[in-house]
Design an enzyme around this catalytic site. Structure first.
Site, PDB file in Angstrom:
ATOM      1  N   TYR A   1      51.320  71.320  48.483  1.00 32.75           N
ATOM      2  CA  TYR A   1      52.191  70.397  49.878  1.00 32.75           C
ATOM      3  C   TYR A   1      51.907  71.078  51.439  1.00 32.75           C
ATOM      4  O   TYR A   1      51.960  71.030  52.211  1.00 32.75           O
ATOM      5  CB  TYR A   1      53.574  70.156  49.043  1.00 32.75           C
ATOM      6  CG  TYR A   1      54.071  68.796  50.344  1.00 32.75           C
ATOM      7  CD1 TYR A   1      54.080  67.598  50.091  1.00 32.75           C
ATOM      8  CD2 TYR A   1      54.978  69.697  51.549  1.00 32.75           C
ATOM      9  CE1 TYR A   1      54.791  67.374  51.757  1.00 32.75           C
ATOM     10  CE2 TYR A   1      55.756  68.621  52.411  1.00 32.75           C
ATOM     11  CZ  TYR A   1      55.161  67.583  52.541  1.00 32.75           C
ATOM     12  OH  TYR A   1      56.396  66.951  53.515  1.00 32.75           O
TER      13      TYR A   1
ATOM     14  N   LYS B   1      50.414  70.430  54.394  1.00 36.48           N
ATOM     15  CA  LYS B   1      51.120  70.862  55.667  1.00 36.48           C
ATOM     16  C   LYS B   1      49.906  71.703  56.663  1.00 36.48           C
ATOM     17  O   LYS B   1      50.666  71.615  57.871  1.00 36.48           O
ATOM     18  CB  LYS B   1      52.214  70.361  55.471  1.00 36.48           C
ATOM     19  CG  LYS B   1      52.700  69.477  54.634  1.00 36.48           C
ATOM     20  CD  LYS B   1      51.917  67.893  55.185  1.00 36.48           C
ATOM     21  CE  LYS B   1      53.207  67.120  54.962  1.00 36.48           C
ATOM     22  NZ  LYS B   1      52.955  65.253  55.400  1.00 36.48           N
TER      23      LYS B   1
ATOM     24  N   ILE C   1      64.928  66.089  55.750  1.00 33.52           N
ATOM     25  CA  ILE C   1      65.618  64.453  56.600  1.00 33.52           C
ATOM     26  C   ILE C   1      65.569  63.690  55.643  1.00 33.52           C
ATOM     27  O   ILE C   1      65.360  63.555  54.648  1.00 33.52           O
ATOM     28  CB  ILE C   1      64.103  64.461  57.089  1.00 33.52           C
ATOM     29  CG1 ILE C   1      62.750  65.032  58.248  1.00 33.52           C
ATOM     30  CG2 ILE C   1      64.327  62.729  58.058  1.00 33.52           C
ATOM     31  CD1 ILE C   1      64.538  65.771  59.704  1.00 33.52           C
TER      32      ILE C   1
ATOM     33  N   THR D   1      66.023  60.877  54.845  1.00 36.22           N
ATOM     34  CA  THR D   1      64.971  59.479  54.320  1.00 36.22           C
ATOM     35  C   THR D   1      64.866  59.609  53.084  1.00 36.22           C
ATOM     36  O   THR D   1      65.149  60.305  52.276  1.00 36.22           O
ATOM     37  CB  THR D   1      63.888  60.411  54.679  1.00 36.22           C
ATOM     38  OG1 THR D   1      63.023  61.428  54.325  1.00 36.22           O
ATOM     39  CG2 THR D   1      63.752  60.288  56.085  1.00 36.22           C
TER      40      THR D   1
END
Length: 277
Positions: A169, A173, A202, A204
């Site tokens: 990941y 990114k 964040i 989410t």
């Protein structure tokens, strides 16, 4: 008058916040892999007075992304593209992360470069994870990730030996950041700009999954050690995206905006203190 079109790819918490922050007064094309989620978001947005349409997209398929870009161009003048779609390490294995977070982002960069209007702007979501792993990627590998043709991106040899989703990941990114840098020249040739945003933790659904996962304790410790000492909100990212989409950012392109509440600054400061000590 030509219709001003904003495209938002990915209808998670960040994508929905971008719609609320930047969608008023424009035709907004919403895209996601999950058709049920799309239907829910469209229904709510229409009820709130936004002018939205939707199209399912699989960002790991060039044909699917090209069809989305063609739809956007048919709707009017494509002045904004915000790409938030992605998979986190707790959601997917390494192969899926490569396909969606790495290849998918590169394909969206390619296909929307063909339709973005002069004066338009693109915003692509990276991650603070890119800063955590950036120094572990050899310079020649990073150069390949930035410049290799998109259809050959998953063939970069360095990727083959990676089996840790979290590391994959971060690499994906970081690749997003350098591909945005490289793409800024092609977008600039059309009179458009493109930048990335690297969010921190964040709140989410994806972020909450991460906090509940194996790395959750470490993430909470980083937040507590940061300058703001709080989790970010989708609105924090939507506000940053609105700035990069707008005229006030007209001299910004090919750059990454780190929106992490100071986590990376705190980690870097602690590492320098250890070295100095």
């Amino acid at each position: 008058m030509a219709t001003d079109v904003l495209v938002i790819v990915g209808m998670g918490g960040m994508g929905q916040a971008v719609l609320r922050r930047s969608g008023a007064g424009r035709k907004v094309l919403l895209a996601d892999f999950d058709e049920s989620l799309l239907e829910t978001v469209v229904s709510t947005a229409l009820g709130d007075g936004y002018d939205v349409v939707s199209q399912r997209v699989d960002v790991s398929s060039r044909d699917s992304v090209a069809a989305l870009a063609a739809t956007a161009a048919e709707l009017g003048t494509v002045t904004g593209v915000v790409h938030t779609a992605g998979l986190s390490p707790v959601q997917a294995p390494v192969e899926a992360i490569w396909k969606v977070d790495l290849f998918g982002t590169a394909v969206v960069l390619d296909e929307f470069q063909k339709v973005i209007a002069p004066g338009g702007s693109g915003v692509f979501i990276s991650s603070m994870s890119a800063y955590m792993v950036g120094g572990q990627i050899p310079a020649d590998v990073l150069a390949s990730l930035a410049a290799v043709p998109t259809d050959d991106l998953l063939l970069v040899p360095f990727l083959a030996g990676i089996d840790n989703p979290g590391y994959a990941y971060g690499i994906a990114k970081r690749a997003n950041q350098v591909r945005v840098q490289a793409a800024s020249l092609a977008w600039g040739a059309r009179g458009a700009r493109v930048n990335s945003i690297s969010p921190g933790v964040i709140s989410t659904p994806m972020g909450q999954q991460e906090l509940a996962g194996e790395s959750g304790a470490q993430m909470r410790a980083m937040i507590e050690g940061s300058g703001t000492k709080r989790v970010g909100t989708p609105a924090d990212i939507a506000n940053a995206a609105a700035f990069l989409l707008g005229h006030d950012a007209s001299f910004l392109t090919g750059m990454d905006l780190l929106v992490d509440g100071g986590v990376v600054a705190a980690v870097d400061t602690a590492q320098r203190a250890r070295v100095a000590g």
